[in-house]
Design a protein around this motif. Structure first.
Motif, PDB file in Angstrom:
ATOM      1  N   VAL A 287      -9.557   7.799   0.564  1.00  0.00           N
ATOM      2  CA  VAL A 287      -8.818   6.564   0.819  1.00  0.00           C
ATOM      3  C   VAL A 287      -7.626   6.386  -0.114  1.00  0.00           C
ATOM      4  O   VAL A 287      -6.553   5.977   0.307  1.00  0.00           O
ATOM      5  CB  VAL A 287      -9.752   5.340   0.737  1.00  0.00           C
ATOM      6  CG1 VAL A 287      -8.980   4.051   0.945  1.00  0.00           C
ATOM      7  CG2 VAL A 287     -10.846   5.462   1.786  1.00  0.00           C
ATOM      8  N   PHE A 288      -7.820   6.698  -1.385  1.00  0.00           N
ATOM      9  CA  PHE A 288      -6.721   6.518  -2.328  1.00  0.00           C
ATOM     10  C   PHE A 288      -6.206   7.882  -2.766  1.00  0.00           C
ATOM     11  O   PHE A 288      -6.951   8.663  -3.337  1.00  0.00           O
ATOM     12  CB  PHE A 288      -7.186   5.737  -3.558  1.00  0.00           C
ATOM     13  CG  PHE A 288      -7.729   4.380  -3.220  1.00  0.00           C
ATOM     14  CD1 PHE A 288      -6.868   3.316  -3.025  1.00  0.00           C
ATOM     15  CD2 PHE A 288      -9.077   4.187  -3.050  1.00  0.00           C
ATOM     16  CE1 PHE A 288      -7.356   2.071  -2.687  1.00  0.00           C
ATOM     17  CE2 PHE A 288      -9.582   2.939  -2.716  1.00  0.00           C
ATOM     18  CZ  PHE A 288      -8.718   1.878  -2.531  1.00  0.00           C
TER      19      PHE A 288
ATOM     20  N   ASP B 235      -1.596  -7.577  -6.639  1.00  0.00           N
ATOM     21  CA  ASP B 235      -1.713  -6.352  -5.879  1.00  0.00           C
ATOM     22  C   ASP B 235      -2.432  -5.270  -6.675  1.00  0.00           C
ATOM     23  O   ASP B 235      -3.327  -4.595  -6.167  1.00  0.00           O
ATOM     24  CB  ASP B 235      -0.304  -5.896  -5.536  1.00  0.00           C
ATOM     25  CG  ASP B 235      -0.224  -5.317  -4.174  1.00  0.00           C
ATOM     26  OD1 ASP B 235      -0.465  -6.071  -3.228  1.00  0.00           O
ATOM     27  OD2 ASP B 235       0.036  -4.115  -4.072  1.00  0.00           O
ATOM     28  N   HIS B 236      -2.025  -5.123  -7.921  1.00  0.00           N
ATOM     29  CA  HIS B 236      -2.675  -4.125  -8.773  1.00  0.00           C
ATOM     30  C   HIS B 236      -4.140  -4.489  -8.997  1.00  0.00           C
ATOM     31  O   HIS B 236      -5.006  -3.624  -8.937  1.00  0.00           O
ATOM     32  CB  HIS B 236      -1.960  -4.032 -10.111  1.00  0.00           C
ATOM     33  CG  HIS B 236      -0.682  -3.252 -10.039  1.00  0.00           C
ATOM     34  ND1 HIS B 236      -0.633  -1.952  -9.600  1.00  0.00           N
ATOM     35  CD2 HIS B 236       0.588  -3.592 -10.338  1.00  0.00           C
ATOM     36  CE1 HIS B 236       0.616  -1.527  -9.637  1.00  0.00           C
ATOM     37  NE2 HIS B 236       1.380  -2.505 -10.075  1.00  0.00           N
TER      38      HIS B 236
ATOM     39  N   MET C 165     -10.776  -2.439  -5.780  1.00  0.00           N
ATOM     40  CA  MET C 165     -11.259  -1.496  -4.770  1.00  0.00           C
ATOM     41  C   MET C 165     -11.645  -0.164  -5.405  1.00  0.00           C
ATOM     42  O   MET C 165     -12.561   0.508  -4.949  1.00  0.00           O
ATOM     43  CB  MET C 165     -10.185  -1.279  -3.701  1.00  0.00           C
ATOM     44  CG  MET C 165     -10.063  -2.439  -2.742  1.00  0.00           C
ATOM     45  SD  MET C 165      -9.026  -2.025  -1.339  1.00  0.00           S
ATOM     46  CE  MET C 165      -7.486  -2.702  -1.859  1.00  0.00           C
TER      47      MET C 165
ATOM     48  N   LYS D 280     -16.941  10.723  -7.154  1.00  0.00           N
ATOM     49  CA  LYS D 280     -16.534  10.186  -5.849  1.00  0.00           C
ATOM     50  C   LYS D 280     -15.047   9.903  -5.822  1.00  0.00           C
ATOM     51  O   LYS D 280     -14.388  10.043  -4.793  1.00  0.00           O
ATOM     52  CB  LYS D 280     -17.295   8.894  -5.552  1.00  0.00           C
ATOM     53  CG  LYS D 280     -18.555   9.109  -4.764  1.00  0.00           C
ATOM     54  CD  LYS D 280     -19.050   7.790  -4.220  1.00  0.00           C
ATOM     55  CE  LYS D 280     -20.448   7.951  -3.650  1.00  0.00           C
ATOM     56  NZ  LYS D 280     -21.072   6.648  -3.401  1.00  0.00           N
TER      57      LYS D 280
ATOM     58  N   VAL E 130       0.849  -1.184   0.000  1.00  0.00           N
ATOM     59  CA  VAL E 130       0.000   0.000   0.000  1.00  0.00           C
ATOM     60  C   VAL E 130       0.889   1.240   0.000  1.00  0.00           C
ATOM     61  O   VAL E 130       1.696   1.421   0.906  1.00  0.00           O
ATOM     62  CB  VAL E 130      -0.924   0.044   1.238  1.00  0.00           C
ATOM     63  CG1 VAL E 130      -1.983   1.117   1.066  1.00  0.00           C
ATOM     64  CG2 VAL E 130      -1.579  -1.297   1.472  1.00  0.00           C
TER      65      VAL E 130
ATOM     66  N   GLN F  50     -12.958  11.226  -2.724  1.00  0.00           N
ATOM     67  CA  GLN F  50     -12.687  10.220  -1.699  1.00  0.00           C
ATOM     68  C   GLN F  50     -11.325  10.476  -1.079  1.00  0.00           C
ATOM     69  O   GLN F  50     -10.463  11.130  -1.662  1.00  0.00           O
ATOM     70  CB  GLN F  50     -12.769   8.820  -2.295  1.00  0.00           C
ATOM     71  CG  GLN F  50     -11.882   8.572  -3.520  1.00  0.00           C
ATOM     72  CD  GLN F  50     -10.454   8.231  -3.193  1.00  0.00           C
ATOM     73  OE1 GLN F  50     -10.199   7.599  -2.180  1.00  0.00           O
ATOM     74  NE2 GLN F  50      -9.532   8.657  -4.040  1.00  0.00           N
TER      75      GLN F  50
ATOM     76  N   ARG G 193      -6.061  -6.096  -7.052  1.00  0.00           N
ATOM     77  CA  ARG G 193      -6.809  -5.813  -5.823  1.00  0.00           C
ATOM     78  C   ARG G 193      -7.119  -4.318  -5.730  1.00  0.00           C
ATOM     79  O   ARG G 193      -8.233  -3.925  -5.409  1.00  0.00           O
ATOM     80  CB  ARG G 193      -5.996  -6.283  -4.613  1.00  0.00           C
ATOM     81  CG  ARG G 193      -6.836  -6.539  -3.403  1.00  0.00           C
ATOM     82  CD  ARG G 193      -6.014  -7.030  -2.235  1.00  0.00           C
ATOM     83  NE  ARG G 193      -5.110  -8.103  -2.568  1.00  0.00           N
ATOM     84  CZ  ARG G 193      -3.788  -7.988  -2.551  1.00  0.00           C
ATOM     85  NH1 ARG G 193      -3.227  -6.849  -2.209  1.00  0.00           N
ATOM     86  NH2 ARG G 193      -3.035  -9.015  -2.855  1.00  0.00           N
ATOM     87  N   THR G 194      -6.111  -3.518  -6.039  1.00  0.00           N
ATOM     88  CA  THR G 194      -6.313  -2.064  -6.009  1.00  0.00           C
ATOM     89  C   THR G 194      -7.417  -1.668  -6.991  1.00  0.00           C
ATOM     90  O   THR G 194      -8.313  -0.900  -6.646  1.00  0.00           O
ATOM     91  CB  THR G 194      -5.005  -1.341  -6.388  1.00  0.00           C
ATOM     92  OG1 THR G 194      -3.959  -1.862  -5.588  1.00  0.00           O
ATOM     93  CG2 THR G 194      -5.120   0.151  -6.174  1.00  0.00           C
TER      94      THR G 194
ATOM     95  N   THR H 117      -1.297   6.043  -4.429  1.00  0.00           N
ATOM     96  CA  THR H 117      -1.655   4.747  -4.985  1.00  0.00           C
ATOM     97  C   THR H 117      -0.905   4.520  -6.294  1.00  0.00           C
ATOM     98  O   THR H 117      -0.963   5.344  -7.202  1.00  0.00           O
ATOM     99  CB  THR H 117      -3.174   4.678  -5.216  1.00  0.00           C
ATOM    100  OG1 THR H 117      -3.814   4.999  -3.994  1.00  0.00           O
ATOM    101  CG2 THR H 117      -3.598   3.296  -5.664  1.00  0.00           C
ATOM    102  N   LEU H 118      -0.204   3.394  -6.353  1.00  0.00           N
ATOM    103  CA  LEU H 118       0.559   3.072  -7.569  1.00  0.00           C
ATOM    104  C   LEU H 118      -0.401   2.544  -8.627  1.00  0.00           C
ATOM    105  O   LEU H 118      -1.187   1.646  -8.361  1.00  0.00           O
ATOM    106  CB  LEU H 118       1.576   1.982  -7.268  1.00  0.00           C
ATOM    107  CG  LEU H 118       2.911   2.360  -6.649  1.00  0.00           C
ATOM    108  CD1 LEU H 118       3.789   1.127  -6.565  1.00  0.00           C
ATOM    109  CD2 LEU H 118       3.601   3.438  -7.454  1.00  0.00           C
TER     110      LEU H 118
END
Lengths: 357, 1082
Positions: free
Chosen positions: A81-82, A58-59, A65, A75, A9, A79, A61-62, A13-14
């Protein structure tokens, strides 16, 4: 030893554009890893397959999300979060809403309903676009459609505002929504040669000229439906072919003006009445929903195919159509000049765009 | 009634749908502080409610202001049933309590629920009106500033560094209370979060009181930790360094602080023997000591002389701990007299700082560490946490005596940690023994004001009085002369000089004269827990060095378990240390900085992970190689094998020297003088461990009389060692890594930074585990993790991973969890900032920066002609090729001179042939990397301009574990961020499994930290640290739970480029550039 949990993480965010592309294209993690291996990334970076697998997971999953946020792009901007730089946010959104030409041609004009969604399997097989990607694209169409369906104001403008798309993409979506709403038939075999670009071009002109929004910018559904009154009025054009004198006069005006200018003049002269009848009849029938849906089929059958069979060059078609619409102004007995122009200006541009192999 | 807290709830957005029927929410907000609660109106049917409430006012004591968090709960109104909670926001209002920090907290906070995560955001404004209160018996410590940063914060100067402050509070863990059986997981989590928040507040307040007592105004290097002791309770403990800080207003204010210490030191009246040669004299008798009287107030407690009574009585191999009883009576009076210095009055002369003002650090002795295995028992009375206090006091005492044994009066870079498994707990403390310059530790007034500690720590006090004799530091008789001498020395080697007496060394060591000044003795290697001092001169670049180790342990209960662990510990320490030493040698380096050894205890194994940054210090001798010796010399194939291994090792060393650009100038032996005939050894690490008693087992880490760098591979274990040495792959080209603040040898940082946390949990599949397979698994886990990081961050090349912080835990029998937090910083390899003093270094550095991209090509072109060096030649060629091509003629000559290896000259012609091609390739590579970088920087610029353009987008908040932001200046510290979150799920699969769950949670934690910083008006968190990440799963029940504790300093920074514009308009305002740390390191 197996990794039960493996995450990365970043404060920012990558986003790996290549992996994003693979994800959007609907590849599974394993397929994506395979494709990445084939791209030669291991040799370039000296990484191992395990590293690549973990990175891809990993990507994915990102992206998974982020997908929830991408459904309502504003949004994504607000937002917390990222943390994603604005340029990257724009890229994420634009790519997410981008669609495949092959796919859009399949669903263009179809009802964006569950029924169509069930057909996605077939579309996927036919187009070679993965089912997952088909679903995403279909859901995008549907989502955009639902949001802007009953909204006032410019269709493309609304789409741009609510989905933060680029100008170009917003206009494409406007075309998709317009086609879906009017259910224009585009899937027939004889229409297959038309690209999405051709149809989107037509849609844009029709939205500009043939919808209630063209005359009044404060109406509901101003850009998505055709102007009912206008369609009703189009019946008045019938006189152009029903009145024999008017038809003859029209023909002679066109022929006089074009004599010596067309390489296909004899064919034109011979076919004039058929072509004119075709174009005017299309107009007069547009009050019926069924005929609205068949608009493009009719245009191809009644005008493009006859011209094509006589091998009219594009320039001759252009000259003819210009003269054909202009000459009506010289017909003294004809009173619906404005109506004619509203119809013919759009139709002429559409036909010219559609006139290719 | 000294405070009024005012809160306004403005609006909410992105709320979750709480009413399925309408797809909307009827939200209202409860604002709670202490026992007072206010409510807003219900805002019906909206996911974006606009409450725009009145100001809710709480009139409270400042004690409560410090302890209590502001608790904001968002609920969904339900007419018929109970209102549903949407989530909560806890706001720590501490930053509003001191004048220089934030004045208002205002912004969007994520609404957090321990079961659902973030559910929308709420806009809140918080203000505090403080009234002055001069009550001297007050229990609050409002106004004391806290910093996580382990150096003097950038826009302050240290007037006095008072020293160690510590405190701990204990409580029952709500998770283990009987009520937990009947309440919901949400209620239990919230009770825990709230309790920890309260305890942190209380702890901070108490520490603050101690600081006020010491007449300080700030705590630097504040580190707060939680021990989740399970059944036996919850401990929150903190350590820090009390300071008196002055805010820097201009350059003028800064410079004196920076430069004066050495000058002022001259003025200190020492009535001393002026003979500078005492140093090399024989051991002075203790009696000699009496002839030297010290000026008590200004005594300078450097301690390199032989007059150290304690040391002279300590056996060579002894660690000098608890030696108080051995002191003879006659000396006591003298010793008492000597204890008058500021430092020695302290119970624990410890400093949690890792970087210091110039001149502060005089000498570094080495790493001191102590561990102790304890059995946890229920904490019966939370108000008197005596047992835990006593445990730590014991460990600290041990550290202190270790430091003394090393001839040092202080411990810097000090830290404490625990590892808990069931009812066994390992307490660890470590630091670097050092001699400090008293200039910063005291001023004229300090002496009188060190009142006895308050009564909440009776344990400590009694220790002090019982062992009063221990708490002193014998004075050096030649300190003034030494000082004078050192001022003439080239800067940057002083700290390497041994503080202990060479003839009475606390352990056998190999000493030589300093390679920089040739006047003082230095050890052959130096291990420290601090950052590289800014004035230290190094050659080449540094690198991350890790030692990894697992040991199986039988499962056992209570006492038996504790005994088993205690028995294993010394072996673990020894092996970790050996590994570190071997790896350091393999890298061709001679010093470790930022050493952190973590020992983790699990049900059936112990894990050791040591991380440090290796560097080549110019002052220290060139490290010797590693020799391999076999025990069965008659076996021919075996011999061959050995020689093969030896060759591999030699090649690796040569390769590493090239990679890290370690090209020390060769010095003729006669200048150095013959080495002191001491047996070589490999230890600089003082350690001990004790179990529940005062018994201290001393361990000699040296290898007796045999040459320390011989590796004997007479069994499979040793083979493993050698293999593991060679399996560590260097980072890919363009990448560097270190665990210190700054990378030695890189000083041209560019502004792009990326902080990240990576977590891996591995299940050991093998039932019949052996130590070897376990070691290999663990090694692979760490190596693969690093490889993944390099791959992920490849778009940032050239870049350096700084402050790489590994944490290992063993959550279950067969699970190993490794958590890494670090920051990747890009640097510009083309514009090396040249601050080096010597010609040699300049050219070397230039060569190194120029050839970086060339090193990326593993050239197969020139290997055939150089069979003797199958690995290294290619790169050697490249290096000299590049130094040849990239450097102007004048410098070229020097660089060739100093990099004169024989084989290079031999292959000179090939080099020239190669040159053209290499350069061409190199330049192509460069342009590619520039292209790659540009979209990012572009994005970065756009993102930076975002905050300016109103509310449209979210402002960017940078996070970094470092104390600075490259290319920027920190203009204001807004306060400490210390947050604790629990997240739990009962739908693990639906949330994407364990990875999905933890990924989302960590992203949410980052978001909440950023939101708090933004609300304080900041745009970055520095010295960010994830102190705890406890993850538990139960996949069968589809459940998981995670606890995360993070902290850092919220700051406002300004880009240097922007600063220039400002200062151009306003010539008065400009201070020391924020990234000075980066510039000095070369």
């Amino acid at each position: 030893m197996t990794n039960e949990l493996d995450i990365f993480v970043g404060n920012t965010t990558l986003i790996d554009e290549d992996v994003y592309r693979l994800w959007l294209d609907g590849y599974s993690v394993n397929d994506a890893v395979g494709l990445r291996v084939r791209s030669g990334i291991l040799e370039q970076t000296g990484a191992t397959a395990g590293v690549l697998q973990s990175d891809t997971m990993d990507h994915y999953r990102t992206f998974h999300m982020l997908e929830r946020l991408l459904h309502t792009p504003p949004k994504l901007l607000h937002q917390l979060v990222f943390q994603i730089p604005p340029s990257r946010q724009a890229l994420l959104i634009e790519r997410y809403y981008a669609f495949d030409e092959a796919f859009v041609r399949e669903v263009l004009g179809k009802k964006l309903s569950k029924g169509t969604k069930k057909d996605l399997d077939d579309i996927s097989t036919k187009t070679g676009v993965t089912l997952k990607s088909c679903r995403r694209q279909f859901d995008n169409f549907k989502r955009v459609f639902k949001v802007v369906e009953e909204m006032r104001g410019s269709l493309a403008g609304n789409i741009q505002q609510h989905f933060l798309l680029s100008d170009r993409l917003a206009r494409d979506y406007a075309a998709v929504v317009f086609f879906a709403n009017n259910r224009f038939e585009t899937g027939k075999k004889k229409l297959q040669y038309l690209t999405f670009g051709d149809l989107a071009f037509c849609a844009e002109l029709m939205i500009q000229n043939w919808t209630p929004g063209a005359v009044d910018s404060q109406v509901d559904d101003m850009d998505v439906d055709l102007d009912k009154e206008f369609l009703q009025d189009l019946k008045e054009l019938k006189v152009l072919v029903a009145d024999k004198d008017l038809l003859d006069l029209h023909k002679s005006l066109v022929c006089t003006a074009l004599r010596g200018k067309l390489s296909v003049f004899p064919e034109m002269e011979a076919n004039f009445k058929n072509l004119s009848r075709g174009l005017v009849n299309i107009a007069s029938k547009l009050t019926h929903t069924k005929d609205v849906r068949d608009l493009f089929v009719d245009l191809v059958e009644k005008f493009i195919e006859p011209c094509r069979s006589d091998r009219w060059p594009l320039n001759d078609v252009r000259l003819f159509l210009n003269q054909y619409s202009a000459s009506v102004h010289s017909l003294d007995g004809f009173r619906h000049q404005a109506l004619w122009d509203r119809y013919m200006v759009t139709l002429r541009s559409c036909l010219l765009r559609m006139y290719h192999d | 009634m000294p405070g009024k807290l005012k809160v306004k709830i403005v609006a909410g957005r992105h709320l979750p749908v709480m009413d399925r029927a309408s797809d909307l929410t009827d939200a209202f907000v409860e604002v709670k502080f202490g026992n007072t609660t206010f409510k807003t109106d219900v805002y019906n049917k909206s996911l974006n409610p606009q409450w725009n409430s009145e100001w809710f006012k709480f009139e409270v004591d400042d004690e409560d202001l410090q302890d209590e968090p502001l608790q904001i709960t968002v609920l969904d109104h339900d007419t018929y049933s109970a209102n549903d909670a949407i989530g909560k926001v806890y706001i720590d209002i501490d930053p509003l309590l001191y004048s220089e920090a934030a004045t208002v907290i205002s912004g969007w906070f994520p609404i957090y629920d321990t079961i659902h995560g973030i559910r929308g955001e709420i806009n809140v404004v918080v203000k505090v009106d403080l009234f002055n209160d001069l009550n001297r018996f007050r229990q609050s410590s409002c106004g004391v500033k806290f910093f996580c940063t382990t150096s003097i914060p950038k826009c302050y100067q240290a007037v006095i560094i008072h020293g160690f402050v510590e405190e701990l509070v204990v409580n029952e863990d709500p998770e283990y209370q009987w009520i937990d059986r009947i309440r919901t997981p949400r209620a239990s989590n919230e009770a825990r979060q709230r309790l920890i928040s309260l305890m942190s507040g209380e702890l901070q307040r108490k520490i603050g009181l101690k600081v006020l007592e010491m007449r300080g105004n700030a705590v630097v290097g504040y580190l707060q930790c939680f021990d989740l002791e399970g059944e036996s309770g919850l401990v929150v403990r903190a350590i820090g360094t009390a300071c008196t800080l002055d805010k820097l207003s201009s350059t003028a204010a800064f410079l004196p602080a920076c430069n004066s210490p050495s000058k002022e030191m001259k003025e200190i009246p020492f009535n001393e023997d002026p003979n500078p040669n005492t140093h090399s004299s024989g051991p002075s008798t203790p009696l000699k000591n009496q002839t030297y009287s010290f000026s008590p107030s200004k005594s300078y407690s450097r301690q390199s002389s032989s007059s150290d009574t304690d040391l002279s009585l300590t056996p060579k191999t002894g660690m000098g701990s608890g030696s108080a009883g051995k002191e003879g009576g006659p000396f006591k009076a003298l010793l008492r007299q000597q204890t008058q210095s500021a430092l020695e009055q302290r119970e624990f002369p410890f400093f949690t700082l890792t970087a210091f003002p110039p001149g502060f650090l005089v000498h570094v002795g080495g790493v001191v560490s102590a561990r102790s295995v304890k059995l946890l028992d229920r904490i019966h009375n939370p108000d008197e946490p005596e047992t835990r206090d006593a445990w730590w006091a014991e460990i600290r005492q041990e550290i202190k005596s270790h430091a003394k044994a090393l001839g040092c009066h202080a411990v810097v870079g000090y830290s404490e940690s625990t590892s808990i498994c069931e009812e066994v707990c390992i307490l660890s403390a470590s630091g670097t023994a050092a001699v400090l310059n008293p200039r910063f530790l005291q001023d004229g007034t300090v002496e009188g004001c060190l009142e006895p500690r308050l009564s909440w720590q009776p344990g400590f006090f009694s220790i002090g009085s019982e062992k009063g004799e221990v708490d002193f530091f014998p004075q050096s008789q030649d300190s003034s002369s030494l000082l004078g001498q050192e001022e003439n020395l080239p800067a940057g080697c002083g700290f390497c000089h041994i503080p202990y007496d060479e003839l009475n060394m606390p352990f056998p060591a190999h000493l030589t004269y300093c390679y920089s000044c040739r006047k003082q003795k230095v050890p052959d290697v130096l291990f420290t827990t601090i950052d590289l001092p800014t004035d230290a001169t190094v050659i080449g670049k540094g690198c991350l060095i890790q030692a990894r180790l697992c040991r199986l342990k039988k499962k056992a209960q209570a006492e038996a378990n504790a005994t088993a662990i205690s028995n294993l510990l010394p072996f673990m320490e020894y092996e970790v240390h050996t590994q570190l030493m071997n790896k350091l040698k393999l890298k061709g380096m001679n010093a470790l900085f930022g050493l952190r050894i973590q020992i983790t205890v699990g049900e059936n194994m112990l894990m050791g992970l040591a991380s440090a940054t290796g560097v080549y210090l110019t002052a220290l001798p060139m490290p010797g190689g590693i020799q391999i010796a076999g025990k069965t010399p008659n076996d021919g194939s075996y011999e061959q094998h050995i020689s093969h291994m030896q060759k591999k090792i030699n090649d690796t060393i040569a390769k590493n020297k090239e990679l890290y650009e370690i090209n020390p100038p060769e010095i003729p032996e006669e200048i150095i003088g013959s080495p002191i005939p001491e047996p070589r050894q490999r230890s600089r690490l003082l350690r001990s461990q004790s179990e529940s008693s005062d018994e201290v087992i001393e361990l000699d880490l040296s290898h007796g009389k045999k040459d320390a760098f011989v590796l004997e591979i007479d069994d499979t274990d040793a083979m493993e060692d050698v293999h593991s040495l060679l399996t560590d792959v260097p980072p890919p080209s363009g990448f560097y890594s270190c665990n210190t603040e700054i990378m030695p040898g890189i000083n041209n940082w560019t502004s792009e930074i990326q902080m990240f946390t990576s977590v891996r949990v591995s299940r050991l599949s093998n039932i019949n585990l052996t130590n070897q397979t376990l070691n290999k698994n663990f090694n692979d886990l760490c190596e693969n993790l690093l490889k993944s990081l390099y791959f992920k961050l490849r778009s940032m090349i050239p870049c350096c991973l700084c402050h790489v912080n590994f944490t290992v835990s063993l959550p279950e029998d067969e699970l190993i969890q490794v958590t890494v937090t670090a920051v990747a910083i890009t640097f510009d390899k083309h514009q090396a900032v040249q601050t080096t003093k010597t010609h040699v270094e300049k050219s070397l550095q230039r060569a190194s920066t120029d050839n970086e991209e060339l090193l990326q090509f593993p050239l197969e072109l020139c290997t055939d002609s150089l069979a003797s060096h199958p690995f290294s030649p290619a790169k050697e060629h490249l290096e000299s090729a590049s130094s040849n091509s990239g450097i102007p003629a004048a410098q070229r000559a020097t660089s060739i001179d100093y990099s004169s290896f024989a084989d290079r000259c031999n292959s000179w012609i090939e080099l020239i042939k190669l040159k053209a091609q290499t350069i061409r390739r190199g330049s192509i590579k460069t342009t590619v990397s520039v292209e790659k970088a540009s979209p990012l920087t572009e994005g970065h610029f756009r993102q930076r301009s975002a905050p300016a353009c109103a509310n449209s987008t979210v402002g960017v908040v940078k996070m970094t574990p470092l104390s600075f932001i490259p290319g920027a200046k920190i203009t204001k510290y807004l306060g400490i961020i210390n947050m604790f979150f629990i997240r739990e799920t009962t739908s693990l699969r639906e949330e994407g499994g364990v990875s999905g769950f933890l990924h989302a949670f960590i992203a949410e934690v980052f978001a909440m930290v950023r939101a708090h910083v933004a609300a304080l008006g900041g745009n970055a968190v520095v010295s960010y640290i994830m102190k705890q990440c406890v993850f538990m799963e139960n996949p069968n029940k589809n459940q998981a739970q995670c606890l995360i504790n993070v902290s850092g300093d919220a700051v406002i920074f300004v880009r240097e480029s922007e600063l220039e514009i400002i200062s151009a308009q306003q010539p008065v305002a400009s201070c020391q550039p924020a990234c000075s740390g980066g510039e000095i390191a070369t």
